[in-house]
Design a protein around this motif. Sequence first.
Motif, PDB file in Angstrom:
ATOM      1  N   CYS A  92      47.106  45.488  37.115  1.00 34.68           N
ATOM      2  CA  CYS A  92      45.543  45.142  36.506  1.00 34.68           C
ATOM      3  C   CYS A  92      45.952  45.635  35.162  1.00 34.68           C
ATOM      4  CB  CYS A  92      44.807  45.849  37.267  1.00 34.68           C
ATOM      5  SG  CYS A  92      43.241  46.865  36.619  1.00 34.68           S
ATOM      6  N   VAL A  94      44.150  46.617  33.038  1.00 35.75           N
ATOM      7  CA  VAL A  94      42.608  47.848  32.756  1.00 35.75           C
ATOM      8  C   VAL A  94      43.275  48.905  32.449  1.00 35.75           C
ATOM      9  CG1 VAL A  94      40.750  48.631  32.924  1.00 35.75           C
ATOM     10  CG2 VAL A  94      40.170  45.932  32.511  1.00 35.75           C
ATOM     11  N   CYS A  95      43.368  49.341  33.462  1.00 33.15           N
ATOM     12  CA  CYS A  95      44.199  50.762  34.154  1.00 33.15           C
ATOM     13  C   CYS A  95      45.865  50.128  34.017  1.00 33.15           C
ATOM     14  CB  CYS A  95      43.572  51.188  35.495  1.00 33.15           C
ATOM     15  SG  CYS A  95      43.825  49.539  36.769  1.00 33.15           S
ATOM     16  N   CYS A 118      38.958  52.492  39.170  1.00 33.08           N
ATOM     17  CA  CYS A 118      39.118  51.589  37.876  1.00 33.08           C
ATOM     18  C   CYS A 118      37.684  49.899  38.650  1.00 33.08           C
ATOM     19  CB  CYS A 118      40.126  50.740  37.462  1.00 33.08           C
ATOM     20  SG  CYS A 118      40.169  48.929  36.614  1.00 33.08           S
ATOM     21  N   ASN A 120      37.687  46.698  37.194  1.00 32.03           N
ATOM     22  CA  ASN A 120      38.097  45.731  37.137  1.00 32.03           C
ATOM     23  C   ASN A 120      38.645  45.450  38.707  1.00 32.03           C
ATOM     24  OD1 ASN A 120      39.281  43.225  35.292  1.00 32.03           O
ATOM     25  ND2 ASN A 120      40.826  43.846  35.465  1.00 32.03           N
ATOM     26  N   CYS A 121      39.771  47.127  39.124  1.00 30.83           N
ATOM     27  CA  CYS A 121      40.712  45.844  40.511  1.00 30.83           C
ATOM     28  C   CYS A 121      40.126  47.026  41.694  1.00 30.83           C
ATOM     29  CB  CYS A 121      41.952  46.006  39.913  1.00 30.83           C
ATOM     30  SG  CYS A 121      41.906  48.509  39.516  1.00 30.83           S
TER      31      CYS A 121
HETATM   32 ZN   LIG Z   1      42.367  48.165  37.302  1.00 28.55          ZN
END
Ligand SMILES: [Zn+2]
Length: 303
Positions: A92, A94-95, A118, A120-121
Amino acid sequence: MGGAGGGGFGGFGGFDGFGDLGDILGGMFGGAFGGGRRRTGPQQGDDIGYRVSITFEEAAFGVKKEISYSRVCHCPDCKGSGAAPGSRAETCSVCRGTGQVKRVQRMGGMAFQSTAPCDNCHGTGRVIQNPCAKCRGTGMAKEVKKLTVSIPAGIDDGERIALRGQGNDGKNGGPAGDLVILVNVRNHAIFERNGINISCEVPLTVAEATLGAEIEVPTLEGNVKYNIPEGTQPGTSFTLRGKGIPSINNSNRRGDLIFRVTVEIPKGLNEKQKNAMKAFADSCGEVNYAKHKQFFKKIFGQK
Ligand SMILES: [Zn+2]
Ligand SMILES: [Zn+2]
């Protein structure tokens, strides 16, 4: 998620309370109490309970039982990754694969740091672009598993055997749970069990109790002969050493069989037998009945 065939009795809880506490403290104090299980990170699979019913003798001497139960396993198509065969789950962005993002909240002039899963995931640290068709990207499936369980000699009713890692597979790289066998021991027709000792009642005839006799006493391994002494009173207990249940902790140790005698008074005597009994009774004196004599002495002594 219980076992198959009605044998299961539901999963045993893990340490969810502790994990949640870790999350709460971690959130309040900026992760200082980290180490609590992340809700969306690696998760241990659930334990599965399975009830097995065995006979009294099987509990005494041990037995192997074949069982079949359903468990959650890693998807065979994607090997638990959730990504379609030939593709991969990506880290991911984002994280950066940690599954968690830092947040800062201002409350009353103070900046509180916290970590949150997170978005996103969904906290897994990985993003699947091309999900596996079989498991729809979850990475998990169900299977029926057959196992032979060795139940050790000496096990008692209500005891459990934990088979490590035979429960549900974990998620996101977490370890599998356990299969917990709950053993139910059925009652025996004549024996009762108390720890490693067993006991039963043996009825004697008046003649056997009065004159003494060689009688047959049942054990878990067939009848044995035992000499009852002359003048045995009802309720007397005799012990057969080492004829009980083997100790589950020490195979050299075995409990005893304790049998308690009752005396059956004959019924339905014919005239000839009754006359013989009367003649016998007339021949008896105080010397033959110590208890009877003492009992009436006590009554007259009180007056
Ligand atoms: Zn993530
Ligand atoms: Zn799959």
